[in-house]
Design a protein around this motif. Structure first.
Motif, PDB file in Angstrom:
ATOM      1  N   HIS A  79      -6.166   9.106  -1.452  1.00  0.00           N
ATOM      2  CA  HIS A  79      -6.621   7.719  -1.320  1.00  0.00           C
ATOM      3  C   HIS A  79      -7.947   7.650  -0.549  1.00  0.00           C
ATOM      4  CE1 HIS A  79      -2.262   7.413  -1.978  1.00  0.00           C
ATOM      5  NE2 HIS A  79      -2.573   6.310  -2.641  1.00  0.00           N
ATOM      6  N   ILE A  82      -9.244   4.518   1.395  1.00  0.00           N
ATOM      7  CA  ILE A  82      -8.631   4.083   2.653  1.00  0.00           C
ATOM      8  C   ILE A  82      -9.248   4.881   3.798  1.00  0.00           C
ATOM      9  CG2 ILE A  82      -6.471   3.909   3.966  1.00  0.00           C
ATOM     10  CD1 ILE A  82      -6.501   2.084   1.492  1.00  0.00           C
ATOM     11  N   LEU A 141      -1.565  -0.375   9.927  1.00  0.00           N
ATOM     12  CA  LEU A 141      -2.273  -0.582   8.668  1.00  0.00           C
ATOM     13  C   LEU A 141      -3.116  -1.846   8.817  1.00  0.00           C
ATOM     14  CD1 LEU A 141       0.791   0.101   6.347  1.00  0.00           C
ATOM     15  CD2 LEU A 141      -0.998   1.715   7.042  1.00  0.00           C
ATOM     16  N   THR A 143      -5.803  -4.391   7.160  1.00  0.00           N
ATOM     17  CA  THR A 143      -6.374  -4.845   5.897  1.00  0.00           C
ATOM     18  C   THR A 143      -7.850  -5.203   6.099  1.00  0.00           C
ATOM     19  OG1 THR A 143      -5.758  -7.145   6.301  1.00  0.00           O
ATOM     20  CG2 THR A 143      -4.130  -5.774   5.131  1.00  0.00           C
ATOM     21  N   TRP A 163       1.137  -0.026   0.003  1.00  0.00           N
ATOM     22  CA  TRP A 163       0.179  -0.806   0.798  1.00  0.00           C
ATOM     23  C   TRP A 163      -1.237  -0.564   0.280  1.00  0.00           C
ATOM     24  CZ3 TRP A 163      -3.767   1.034   4.020  1.00  0.00           C
ATOM     25  CH2 TRP A 163      -4.429   0.054   4.762  1.00  0.00           C
ATOM     26  N   SER A 164      -1.563   0.693   0.021  1.00  0.00           N
ATOM     27  CA  SER A 164      -2.893   1.040  -0.477  1.00  0.00           C
ATOM     28  C   SER A 164      -3.187   0.344  -1.807  1.00  0.00           C
ATOM     29  CB  SER A 164      -3.013   2.553  -0.640  1.00  0.00           C
ATOM     30  OG  SER A 164      -4.212   2.891  -1.260  1.00  0.00           O
ATOM     31  N   GLN A 167      -4.533  -3.184  -1.615  1.00  0.00           N
ATOM     32  CA  GLN A 167      -5.825  -3.428  -0.969  1.00  0.00           C
ATOM     33  C   GLN A 167      -6.926  -3.627  -1.997  1.00  0.00           C
ATOM     34  OE1 GLN A 167      -5.592  -3.981   2.306  1.00  0.00           O
ATOM     35  NE2 GLN A 167      -3.450  -3.536   1.795  1.00  0.00           N
TER      36      GLN A 167
END
Length: 171
Positions: A79, A82, A141, A143, A163-164, A167
């Motif tokens: 990822h 991120i 985490l 945002t 969660w990723s 985004q």
């Protein structure tokens, strides 16, 4: 004649010193651990504002951390959108060499890595989250709009993946 020999010796000595300095600086490993001190939390949030960011607090003496770090290394590789920040937050005196070795082995050397650099850890924890009592691992985490979700204990990598996926992607 003696002056010419002396000039050559001085020139050779200067050249040797320069070569030694260049060799030493190229052989020294870059220090990737930054001290996490008073005010660092605000700096980290400001530096990553507008980007999804995973901030992981861990420690060398933390058993679950030893399992979770390699998983986070894989997550970071999978990822790249991120931002990943790690903070070694052990209460025992932090051993920089052991901390760096664990990050290297876990594939997290390229992350932004910190180590608690203030003996007053309660102040650092309070700055991060007034309710944090020091338990690790702990993942926050963040945002792009600054909302923070905290995971106490080990994070499930599948939850981090979900969660990723939520985004917004950077253009």
């Amino acid at each position: 004649m003696k002056r010419e020999i002396l000039k050559r010796k001085i020139s050779a000595a200067v050249a040797l010193c320069g070569l030694l300095a260049l060799t030493a600086s190229s052989m020294a490993a870059p220090q990737s651990l930054k001290p996490f001190e008073r005010g660092t939390w605000r700096e980290v949030l400001r530096a990553h504002a507008g980007r999804p960011t995973l901030i992981h607090f861990w420690g060398v003496t933390c058993g679950p951390c030893k399992i979770e770090l390699p998983q986070l290394g894989k997550f970071m590789a999978d990822h790249p959108e991120i931002d990943v920040v790690t903070v070694s937050a052990d209460l025992v005196p932090n051993l920089t060499t052991a901390t760096q070795a664990m990050l290297d082995k876990a594939g997290l050397a390229a992350a932004e890595n910190f180590i608690f650099g203030d003996g007053f850890v309660e102040r650092l924890r309070f700055e991060i989250d007034p309710s944090w009592q020091g338990d690790i691992p702990r993942t926050m985490l963040v945002t792009p709009d600054g909302a923070i979700e905290t995971i106490e204990g080990s994070a499930e990598i599948s939850d981090l993946g979900r969660w990723s996926a939520k985004q917004p992607r950077q253009q």
